[in-house]
Motif scaffolding. Structure first.
Motif, PDB file in Angstrom:
ATOM      1  N   HIS A 240      12.897   9.736  -1.017  1.00  0.00           N
ATOM      2  CA  HIS A 240      14.219   9.113  -1.048  1.00  0.00           C
ATOM      3  C   HIS A 240      15.072   9.646   0.099  1.00  0.00           C
ATOM      4  N   PRO A 241      15.925   8.805   0.694  1.00  0.00           N
ATOM      5  CA  PRO A 241      16.970   9.345   1.565  1.00  0.00           C
ATOM      6  C   PRO A 241      18.085   9.922   0.699  1.00  0.00           C
ATOM      7  N   VAL A 242      18.660  11.039   1.143  1.00  0.00           N
ATOM      8  CA  VAL A 242      19.768  11.662   0.419  1.00  0.00           C
ATOM      9  C   VAL A 242      20.907  11.855   1.416  1.00  0.00           C
ATOM     10  N   ALA A 243      22.080  11.314   1.098  1.00  0.00           N
ATOM     11  CA  ALA A 243      23.248  11.445   1.963  1.00  0.00           C
ATOM     12  C   ALA A 243      24.407  12.008   1.159  1.00  0.00           C
ATOM     13  N   ASP A 244      24.904  13.173   1.573  1.00  0.00           N
ATOM     14  CA  ASP A 244      26.026  13.813   0.863  1.00  0.00           C
ATOM     15  C   ASP A 244      25.733  13.895  -0.637  1.00  0.00           C
ATOM     16  N   ASP A 245      24.528  14.317  -0.968  1.00  0.00           N
ATOM     17  CA  ASP A 245      24.046  14.533  -2.344  1.00  0.00           C
ATOM     18  C   ASP A 245      23.816  13.239  -3.121  1.00  0.00           C
ATOM     19  N   GLU A 246      23.967  12.081  -2.485  1.00  0.00           N
ATOM     20  CA  GLU A 246      23.713  10.806  -3.158  1.00  0.00           C
ATOM     21  C   GLU A 246      22.308  10.334  -2.825  1.00  0.00           C
ATOM     22  N   ALA A 258      19.696   9.565   9.901  1.00  0.00           N
ATOM     23  CA  ALA A 258      20.856   9.734  10.782  1.00  0.00           C
ATOM     24  C   ALA A 258      22.072   9.309   9.981  1.00  0.00           C
ATOM     25  N   ILE A 259      23.221   9.913  10.286  1.00  0.00           N
ATOM     26  CA  ILE A 259      24.436   9.579   9.553  1.00  0.00           C
ATOM     27  C   ILE A 259      25.617   9.714  10.513  1.00  0.00           C
ATOM     28  N   ASN A 260      26.580   8.793  10.426  1.00  0.00           N
ATOM     29  CA  ASN A 260      27.717   8.861  11.336  1.00  0.00           C
ATOM     30  C   ASN A 260      28.934   9.475  10.650  1.00  0.00           C
ATOM     31  N   SER A 261      30.021   9.572  11.387  1.00  0.00           N
ATOM     32  CA  SER A 261      31.202  10.274  10.881  1.00  0.00           C
ATOM     33  C   SER A 261      31.894   9.524   9.744  1.00  0.00           C
ATOM     34  N   GLU A 262      31.536   8.270   9.528  1.00  0.00           N
ATOM     35  CA  GLU A 262      32.049   7.522   8.378  1.00  0.00           C
ATOM     36  C   GLU A 262      31.135   7.642   7.163  1.00  0.00           C
ATOM     37  N   GLY A 263      30.060   8.414   7.295  1.00  0.00           N
ATOM     38  CA  GLY A 263      29.114   8.576   6.200  1.00  0.00           C
ATOM     39  C   GLY A 263      28.124   7.436   6.076  1.00  0.00           C
ATOM     40  N   ARG A 264      28.009   6.610   7.109  1.00  0.00           N
ATOM     41  CA  ARG A 264      27.079   5.480   7.081  1.00  0.00           C
ATOM     42  C   ARG A 264      25.670   5.992   7.358  1.00  0.00           C
ATOM     43  N   LEU A 265      24.793   5.822   6.399  1.00  0.00           N
ATOM     44  CA  LEU A 265      23.441   6.376   6.458  1.00  0.00           C
ATOM     45  C   LEU A 265      22.486   5.411   7.154  1.00  0.00           C
ATOM     46  N   ALA A 266      21.633   5.966   8.006  1.00  0.00           N
ATOM     47  CA  ALA A 266      20.530   5.220   8.608  1.00  0.00           C
ATOM     48  C   ALA A 266      19.256   6.019   8.397  1.00  0.00           C
ATOM     49  N   TYR A 267      18.145   5.329   8.169  1.00  0.00           N
ATOM     50  CA  TYR A 267      16.879   6.039   7.990  1.00  0.00           C
ATOM     51  C   TYR A 267      15.713   5.101   8.254  1.00  0.00           C
ATOM     52  N   VAL A 268      14.555   5.707   8.481  1.00  0.00           N
ATOM     53  CA  VAL A 268      13.306   4.973   8.634  1.00  0.00           C
ATOM     54  C   VAL A 268      12.469   5.226   7.397  1.00  0.00           C
ATOM     55  N   ALA A 275       6.686   0.098   8.514  1.00  0.00           N
ATOM     56  CA  ALA A 275       7.944   0.826   8.647  1.00  0.00           C
ATOM     57  C   ALA A 275       9.127  -0.128   8.746  1.00  0.00           C
ATOM     58  N   VAL A 276      10.249   0.272   8.155  1.00  0.00           N
ATOM     59  CA  VAL A 276      11.504  -0.473   8.287  1.00  0.00           C
ATOM     60  C   VAL A 276      12.612   0.518   8.619  1.00  0.00           C
ATOM     61  N   ALA A 277      13.624   0.028   9.335  1.00  0.00           N
ATOM     62  CA  ALA A 277      14.843   0.805   9.565  1.00  0.00           C
ATOM     63  C   ALA A 277      15.911   0.258   8.624  1.00  0.00           C
ATOM     64  N   VAL A 278      16.601   1.172   7.944  1.00  0.00           N
ATOM     65  CA  VAL A 278      17.671   0.775   7.031  1.00  0.00           C
ATOM     66  C   VAL A 278      18.969   1.367   7.580  1.00  0.00           C
ATOM     67  N   ILE A 279      19.880   0.500   8.009  1.00  0.00           N
ATOM     68  CA  ILE A 279      21.133   0.926   8.628  1.00  0.00           C
ATOM     69  C   ILE A 279      22.280   0.479   7.733  1.00  0.00           C
ATOM     70  N   GLY A 280      22.964   1.423   7.111  1.00  0.00           N
ATOM     71  CA  GLY A 280      24.059   1.065   6.227  1.00  0.00           C
ATOM     72  C   GLY A 280      23.628   0.149   5.102  1.00  0.00           C
ATOM     73  N   GLY A 281      22.401   0.306   4.620  1.00  0.00           N
ATOM     74  CA  GLY A 281      21.877  -0.509   3.529  1.00  0.00           C
ATOM     75  C   GLY A 281      21.167  -1.773   3.958  1.00  0.00           C
ATOM     76  N   ALA A 282      21.291  -2.171   5.219  1.00  0.00           N
ATOM     77  CA  ALA A 282      20.652  -3.397   5.718  1.00  0.00           C
ATOM     78  C   ALA A 282      19.279  -3.062   6.294  1.00  0.00           C
ATOM     79  N   GLY A 299      29.318   7.145  16.865  1.00  0.00           N
ATOM     80  CA  GLY A 299      28.835   6.647  15.581  1.00  0.00           C
ATOM     81  C   GLY A 299      28.948   5.152  15.372  1.00  0.00           C
ATOM     82  N   SER A 300      29.381   4.417  16.400  1.00  0.00           N
ATOM     83  CA  SER A 300      29.607   2.976  16.216  1.00  0.00           C
ATOM     84  C   SER A 300      28.368   2.141  16.485  1.00  0.00           C
ATOM     85  N   ARG A 301      27.379   2.711  17.173  1.00  0.00           N
ATOM     86  CA  ARG A 301      26.199   1.952  17.548  1.00  0.00           C
ATOM     87  C   ARG A 301      24.940   2.726  17.145  1.00  0.00           C
ATOM     88  N   HIS A 302      23.811   2.019  17.125  1.00  0.00           N
ATOM     89  CA  HIS A 302      22.555   2.678  16.788  1.00  0.00           C
ATOM     90  C   HIS A 302      21.419   2.072  17.603  1.00  0.00           C
TER      91      HIS A 302
END
Length: 399
Positions: A240-246, A258-268, A275-282, A299-302
């Motif tokens: 599982h990805p875990v971001a700020d204990d979630e 990867a995570i940006n200053s707004e707490g937006r999580l990205a992961y592979v 493989a899929v990339a998940v950026i902010g849930g998408a 943190g605005s681009r990926h």
């Protein structure tokens, strides 16, 4: 710019149009950041010497080829060598104390280049040598990690059956095991994964959070302001990805975060070998592999590298920036963003030629490139060194 060339029945180093003295063999060559200084390891009979800006060192039984290392900014040079069965680090021409073994492949520099550290073993015990000073003796050591501001250094240490982090010489709480010691970008937080009983927990500034079956090594990532962190954790046999204990969804594997200053999580993530990339849930489309996932500094681009096919098939890759896939290439290297995030560059191999791509447009074509990536300076100018049709050049692409 420098390269090794044939010289009579031996080899020499060519630097900015001048050829140096002949040696039996050139074993390693390094150019300092900025391109003003160079150093190489040369073989003279059965002995090795290190030549720095044309000045030759004393002879060693061997200077270790992979250890030649300039500091950030290029002011300092270090390497590892041995003489009479004793290994030592050479820092700015000064030989350190001799040891039985040096665990580091090279001396680690702090980001500002003024501090350095390495791990060594003598008489069965391990020592961390930081700025020339030995730590107490330990039964085992990990590699040193400097904070981004270069003020602090931390590492994993073992004494008997317990393992602990050591921060600026102070030993932290003991655990059964730990890994992934790292500082946040603002230096205010130190985190690592630690084992307590049969569970793993994340320790941040001495405080534990969560219990997991395992935490993936080197999966810990921070936002640029250091306020958010993410990692990959195993729970009941699934990752599982875990971001700020979630805790996020379950997958066969979670390979990058990867995570940006707004707490937006990205992961592979990986399911069924794809493989899929998940950026902010998408979710992205499925690929054979994904690597190099990163946010821009603001943190605005990926961006990430996506493999459409991998060996034994003919490998093909494309760069995906802000969800838009670029052209299919033989390979692409990791993307680099300008400090303000407005520009992005990467190298791509197309029809046997290496191209420098900036903001989606081909800027330059190289006939040969070293194993380094382009870099933006603080003003947003892009620099790269490579061979073009008229020889090796250092190029600047102004933005």
């Amino acid at each position: 710019l420098a390269m090794s060339v044939r010289h009579g029945n031996g080899q020499a180093v060519w630097f900015d149009g001048r050829v140096g003295p002949r040696y039996d063999r050139i074993r390693a060559l390094a150019v300092a950041p900025g391109g003003r200084h160079y150093a190489y390891i040369a073989q003279k009979g059965e002995r090795s010497v290190v030549v720095r800006d044309g000045c030759e060192s004393p002879a060693y039984d061997e200077a270790l080829a992979w250890s030649l290392n300039y500091s950030p900014g290029g002011r300092r040079l270090t390497y590892l060598a041995h003489r009479n069965l004793r290994f030592f680090a050479v820092i700015d021409g000064h030989e350190g104390r001799g040891y039985d073994v040096l665990v580091s492949e090279k001396v680690q520099f702090s980001p500002n280049g003024w501090r350095c550290a390495y791990a060594a073993r003598r008489d069965g015990m391990w020592y961390m040598v930081i700025d020339g000073h030995e730590s107490p003796a330990y039964d085992g050591l990990g590699l040193p990690v400097f904070s981004p501001d270069s003020e602090h250094v931390a590492y994993r240490a073992r004494r008997g059956d317990v393992v602990f982090a050591v921060v600026d010489g102070q030993e932290c709480d003991p655990y059964l095991d730990l890994h992934s010691v790292s500082f946040s970008p603002d230096t205010q937080r130190l985190a690592y994964a630690a084992r307590v009983g049969d569970k793993w927990t994340l320790v941040r500034n001495g405080t534990r959070s969560g219990q997991y079956q395992y935490i993936a090594p080197d999966s810990l990532s921070y936002s640029s302001d250091g306020l958010h962190c993410a990692f990959a954790a195993k729970i009941s046999g699934r990752w599982h990805p875990v971001a700020d204990d979630e805790v996020g969804p379950a997958y066969d594997a979670v390979e990058q975060t990867a995570i940006n200053s707004e707490g937006r999580l990205a992961y592979v993530a990986r399911e069924g070998g794809r493989a899929v990339a998940v950026i902010g849930g998408a979710r992205s489309r499925e690929y054979a592999d994904i690597a190099g996932l990163r946010y821009s500094p603001d943190g605005s681009r990926h961006a990430y590298r996506a493999s459409l096919s991998i060996p034994p098939e003919q490998p093909t890759q494309q760069m995906v920036i802000d969800g838009e896939a670029g052209p299919v290439c033989e390979w692409v290297r990791p993307a680099v963003f300008s400090p303000d995030g407005r520009h992005v560059a990467y190298l791509a191999r197309v029809n046997g030629r290496t191209q420098l791509i900036v903001d989606g447009e081909k800027r330059l074509t190289f006939t040969w490139v070293p194993p380094t990536d382009p870099a933006f300076d603080d003003e947003g100018n892009l620099f790269y060194v490579g061979a073009r049709f008229c020889g090796i050049q250092r190029v600047m692409v102004a933005q």
